[in-house]
Design a protein around this motif. Structure first.
Motif, PDB file in Angstrom:
ATOM      1  N   ASN A  38       0.794  -0.902  -0.461  1.00 41.98           N
ATOM      2  CA  ASN A  38       0.192   0.157  -0.407  1.00 41.98           C
ATOM      3  C   ASN A  38       0.895   0.596  -0.311  1.00 41.98           C
ATOM      4  O   ASN A  38       1.359   1.187   0.931  1.00 41.98           O
ATOM      5  CB  ASN A  38      -0.616   0.342   1.352  1.00 41.98           C
ATOM      6  CG  ASN A  38      -1.953   0.806   1.032  1.00 41.98           C
ATOM      7  OD1 ASN A  38      -2.497   1.956   0.257  1.00 41.98           O
ATOM      8  ND2 ASN A  38      -2.187   1.403   2.514  1.00 41.98           N
ATOM      9  N   PRO A  39       1.362   1.879  -1.318  1.00 39.33           N
ATOM     10  CA  PRO A  39      -0.024   1.846  -2.563  1.00 39.33           C
ATOM     11  C   PRO A  39       0.285   1.238  -3.361  1.00 39.33           C
ATOM     12  O   PRO A  39      -0.824   0.577  -4.231  1.00 39.33           O
ATOM     13  CB  PRO A  39       0.577   3.165  -3.005  1.00 39.33           C
ATOM     14  CG  PRO A  39       1.764   3.870  -2.476  1.00 39.33           C
ATOM     15  CD  PRO A  39       2.028   2.767  -1.367  1.00 39.33           C
ATOM     16  N   GLY A  40       1.782   0.578  -3.217  1.00 31.84           N
ATOM     17  CA  GLY A  40       2.243  -0.606  -4.414  1.00 31.84           C
ATOM     18  C   GLY A  40       2.993   0.328  -5.271  1.00 31.84           C
ATOM     19  O   GLY A  40       3.352   1.401  -5.224  1.00 31.84           O
ATOM     20  N   PRO A  41       3.412  -0.164  -6.464  1.00 35.22           N
ATOM     21  CA  PRO A  41       3.431  -1.384  -7.352  1.00 35.22           C
ATOM     22  C   PRO A  41       3.796  -2.344  -6.062  1.00 35.22           C
ATOM     23  O   PRO A  41       5.640  -2.443  -6.092  1.00 35.22           O
ATOM     24  CB  PRO A  41       3.722  -1.264  -8.271  1.00 35.22           C
ATOM     25  CG  PRO A  41       4.353  -0.274  -8.053  1.00 35.22           C
ATOM     26  CD  PRO A  41       4.163   0.551  -7.517  1.00 35.22           C
ATOM     27  N   ALA A  42       4.219  -3.685  -6.011  1.00 35.73           N
ATOM     28  CA  ALA A  42       4.971  -4.579  -5.478  1.00 35.73           C
ATOM     29  C   ALA A  42       5.675  -4.318  -6.417  1.00 35.73           C
ATOM     30  O   ALA A  42       5.753  -4.777  -7.705  1.00 35.73           O
ATOM     31  CB  ALA A  42       4.057  -6.311  -5.405  1.00 35.73           C
ATOM     32  N   PRO A  43       7.051  -5.672  -5.805  1.00 37.52           N
ATOM     33  CA  PRO A  43       8.130  -5.914  -6.754  1.00 37.52           C
ATOM     34  C   PRO A  43       7.886  -6.765  -7.437  1.00 37.52           C
ATOM     35  O   PRO A  43       7.204  -8.251  -7.134  1.00 37.52           O
ATOM     36  CB  PRO A  43       9.213  -5.785  -6.020  1.00 37.52           C
ATOM     37  CG  PRO A  43       9.136  -6.134  -4.590  1.00 37.52           C
ATOM     38  CD  PRO A  43       7.346  -5.358  -4.538  1.00 37.52           C
ATOM     39  N   ARG A  44       8.387  -6.763  -8.649  1.00 40.98           N
ATOM     40  CA  ARG A  44       8.258  -8.506  -9.196  1.00 40.98           C
ATOM     41  C   ARG A  44       9.185  -9.570  -8.372  1.00 40.98           C
ATOM     42  O   ARG A  44       8.730 -10.511  -8.407  1.00 40.98           O
ATOM     43  CB  ARG A  44       8.825  -8.637 -10.957  1.00 40.98           C
ATOM     44  CG  ARG A  44       8.170  -8.107 -11.706  1.00 40.98           C
ATOM     45  CD  ARG A  44       8.499  -8.564 -13.176  1.00 40.98           C
ATOM     46  NE  ARG A  44       7.721  -7.348 -13.840  1.00 40.98           N
ATOM     47  CZ  ARG A  44       7.772  -7.220 -15.295  1.00 40.98           C
ATOM     48  NH1 ARG A  44       8.909  -8.285 -15.594  1.00 40.98           N
ATOM     49  NH2 ARG A  44       7.580  -7.010 -16.362  1.00 40.98           N
ATOM     50  N   SER A  45       9.933  -9.215  -7.342  1.00 37.99           N
ATOM     51  CA  SER A  45      10.552 -10.249  -6.499  1.00 37.99           C
ATOM     52  C   SER A  45      11.490  -9.615  -5.957  1.00 37.99           C
ATOM     53  O   SER A  45      12.020  -8.275  -5.841  1.00 37.99           O
ATOM     54  CB  SER A  45      11.271 -11.384  -7.692  1.00 37.99           C
ATOM     55  OG  SER A  45      12.321 -11.118  -8.131  1.00 37.99           O
ATOM     56  N   GLN A  46      11.985 -10.513  -4.528  1.00 38.87           N
ATOM     57  CA  GLN A  46      12.926  -9.667  -3.393  1.00 38.87           C
ATOM     58  C   GLN A  46      13.200 -11.022  -3.121  1.00 38.87           C
ATOM     59  O   GLN A  46      12.921 -11.809  -2.632  1.00 38.87           O
ATOM     60  CB  GLN A  46      12.733  -8.809  -3.003  1.00 38.87           C
ATOM     61  CG  GLN A  46      12.913  -8.279  -2.106  1.00 38.87           C
ATOM     62  CD  GLN A  46      12.219  -7.161  -1.355  1.00 38.87           C
ATOM     63  OE1 GLN A  46      12.051  -7.157  -0.358  1.00 38.87           O
ATOM     64  NE2 GLN A  46      12.222  -5.850  -1.359  1.00 38.87           N
ATOM     65  N   THR A  47      14.241 -11.197  -2.731  1.00 38.77           N
ATOM     66  CA  THR A  47      15.423 -12.163  -2.138  1.00 38.77           C
ATOM     67  C   THR A  47      16.277 -11.674  -1.053  1.00 38.77           C
ATOM     68  O   THR A  47      16.705 -10.441  -1.320  1.00 38.77           O
ATOM     69  CB  THR A  47      15.999 -13.000  -2.600  1.00 38.77           C
ATOM     70  OG1 THR A  47      15.195 -13.717  -3.924  1.00 38.77           O
ATOM     71  CG2 THR A  47      17.103 -13.987  -1.976  1.00 38.77           C
ATOM     72  N   ARG A  48      15.640 -11.812   0.106  1.00 42.46           N
ATOM     73  CA  ARG A  48      16.781 -11.485   1.233  1.00 42.46           C
ATOM     74  C   ARG A  48      17.711 -11.923   1.822  1.00 42.46           C
ATOM     75  O   ARG A  48      17.050 -13.600   1.926  1.00 42.46           O
ATOM     76  CB  ARG A  48      16.068 -10.871   2.553  1.00 42.46           C
ATOM     77  CG  ARG A  48      14.583  -9.639   2.327  1.00 42.46           C
ATOM     78  CD  ARG A  48      13.727  -9.402   3.410  1.00 42.46           C
ATOM     79  NE  ARG A  48      14.283  -8.841   3.692  1.00 42.46           N
ATOM     80  CZ  ARG A  48      14.438  -7.111   4.379  1.00 42.46           C
ATOM     81  NH1 ARG A  48      13.307  -6.328   3.428  1.00 42.46           N
ATOM     82  NH2 ARG A  48      15.222  -6.726   5.307  1.00 42.46           N
ATOM     83  N   THR A  49      18.771 -11.999   2.254  1.00 44.51           N
ATOM     84  CA  THR A  49      20.240 -13.252   2.400  1.00 44.51           C
ATOM     85  C   THR A  49      20.507 -12.449   3.557  1.00 44.51           C
ATOM     86  O   THR A  49      21.116 -11.295   3.801  1.00 44.51           O
ATOM     87  CB  THR A  49      21.709 -13.347   1.242  1.00 44.51           C
ATOM     88  OG1 THR A  49      20.131 -13.603   0.142  1.00 44.51           O
ATOM     89  CG2 THR A  49      21.695 -14.486   1.788  1.00 44.51           C
ATOM     90  N   TYR A  50      20.897 -13.124   4.745  1.00 48.19           N
ATOM     91  CA  TYR A  50      21.385 -13.081   6.423  1.00 48.19           C
ATOM     92  C   TYR A  50      21.952 -13.665   6.558  1.00 48.19           C
ATOM     93  O   TYR A  50      22.136 -15.591   6.707  1.00 48.19           O
ATOM     94  CB  TYR A  50      19.968 -13.167   7.458  1.00 48.19           C
ATOM     95  CG  TYR A  50      19.345 -12.064   7.123  1.00 48.19           C
ATOM     96  CD1 TYR A  50      18.754 -10.734   8.032  1.00 48.19           C
ATOM     97  CD2 TYR A  50      18.023 -12.499   6.080  1.00 48.19           C
ATOM     98  CE1 TYR A  50      17.909 -10.509   7.821  1.00 48.19           C
ATOM     99  CE2 TYR A  50      16.768 -11.397   6.111  1.00 48.19           C
ATOM    100  CZ  TYR A  50      16.740 -10.486   6.815  1.00 48.19           C
ATOM    101  OH  TYR A  50      15.961  -9.518   6.890  1.00 48.19           O
ATOM    102  N   VAL A  51      23.481 -13.227   6.362  1.00 49.87           N
ATOM    103  CA  VAL A  51      24.368 -14.383   6.422  1.00 49.87           C
ATOM    104  C   VAL A  51      25.572 -14.179   8.093  1.00 49.87           C
ATOM    105  O   VAL A  51      25.265 -12.421   8.245  1.00 49.87           O
ATOM    106  CB  VAL A  51      25.379 -13.792   5.241  1.00 49.87           C
ATOM    107  CG1 VAL A  51      26.939 -15.005   5.429  1.00 49.87           C
ATOM    108  CG2 VAL A  51      24.774 -14.227   4.079  1.00 49.87           C
TER     109      VAL A  51
END
Length: 153
Positions: A38-51
């Motif tokens: 809200n309000p957008g738009p959404a990403p097509r994809s997302q990756t979170r990496t915790y190291v």
């Protein structure tokens, strides 16, 4: 059982509990169907990496925007001491401060030029399989209220 044996057993259990890795460690993929923008738009994809690193946890966020273009990677150290740490690659914030509420919940304050611009609350649920981030951008002109749901990979 002797008192010495009991104390040794308690100390050993405490060490084992302290040695448990942070449940956020690993790779998390955004589940678009369970997330709200809200309000957008959404990403097509997302990756979170915790190291885990010698200095603590290092976070890398990689996204593909709604128009299909890869966004710059966002990187920051995750330390739960409430102090500001530099954020690289973000258009929103140049610093982030985190505090741990418990083993499964943390809160973050994002700043730009020393001014708070956003807040987030992170919760790990479903026995460590789901990560939920409630993100609020505080702009009076363009407020954002997102709930991002990630699946552990």
């Amino acid at each position: 059982m002797s008192l010495r044996t009991l104390l040794t057993a308690i100390a050993f259990c405490a060490l084992l509990a302290a040695a448990q890795p942070d449940p956020v460690l690993g790779v998390w993929k955004l589940n678009l169907s369970r997330s709200r923008f809200n309000p957008g738009p959404a990403p097509r994809s997302q990756t979170r990496t915790y190291v885990q690193t010698p200095d603590g946890i290092r976070v890398t966020i990689r996204s593909v925007s709604s128009n299909g273009r890869p966004a710059a990677a966002i990187e920051f150290p995750e330390k739960y001491d409430g102090k500001d740490y530099a954020v690289q690659g973000s258009d929103i914030a140049d610093a982030l401060a985190m505090v741990r509420i418990n083993d499964y919940m943390a809160e973050a304050t994002m700043k730009h030029g020393g001014t708070v611009v956003a807040t987030a609350r992170r919760l790990i649920t479903d026995e460590g399989k789901t990560l939920v981030i409630s993100f609020k951008e505080l702009s009076s002109e363009h407020p954002v209220d997102n709930e991002l749901v990630y699946d552990k990979q």
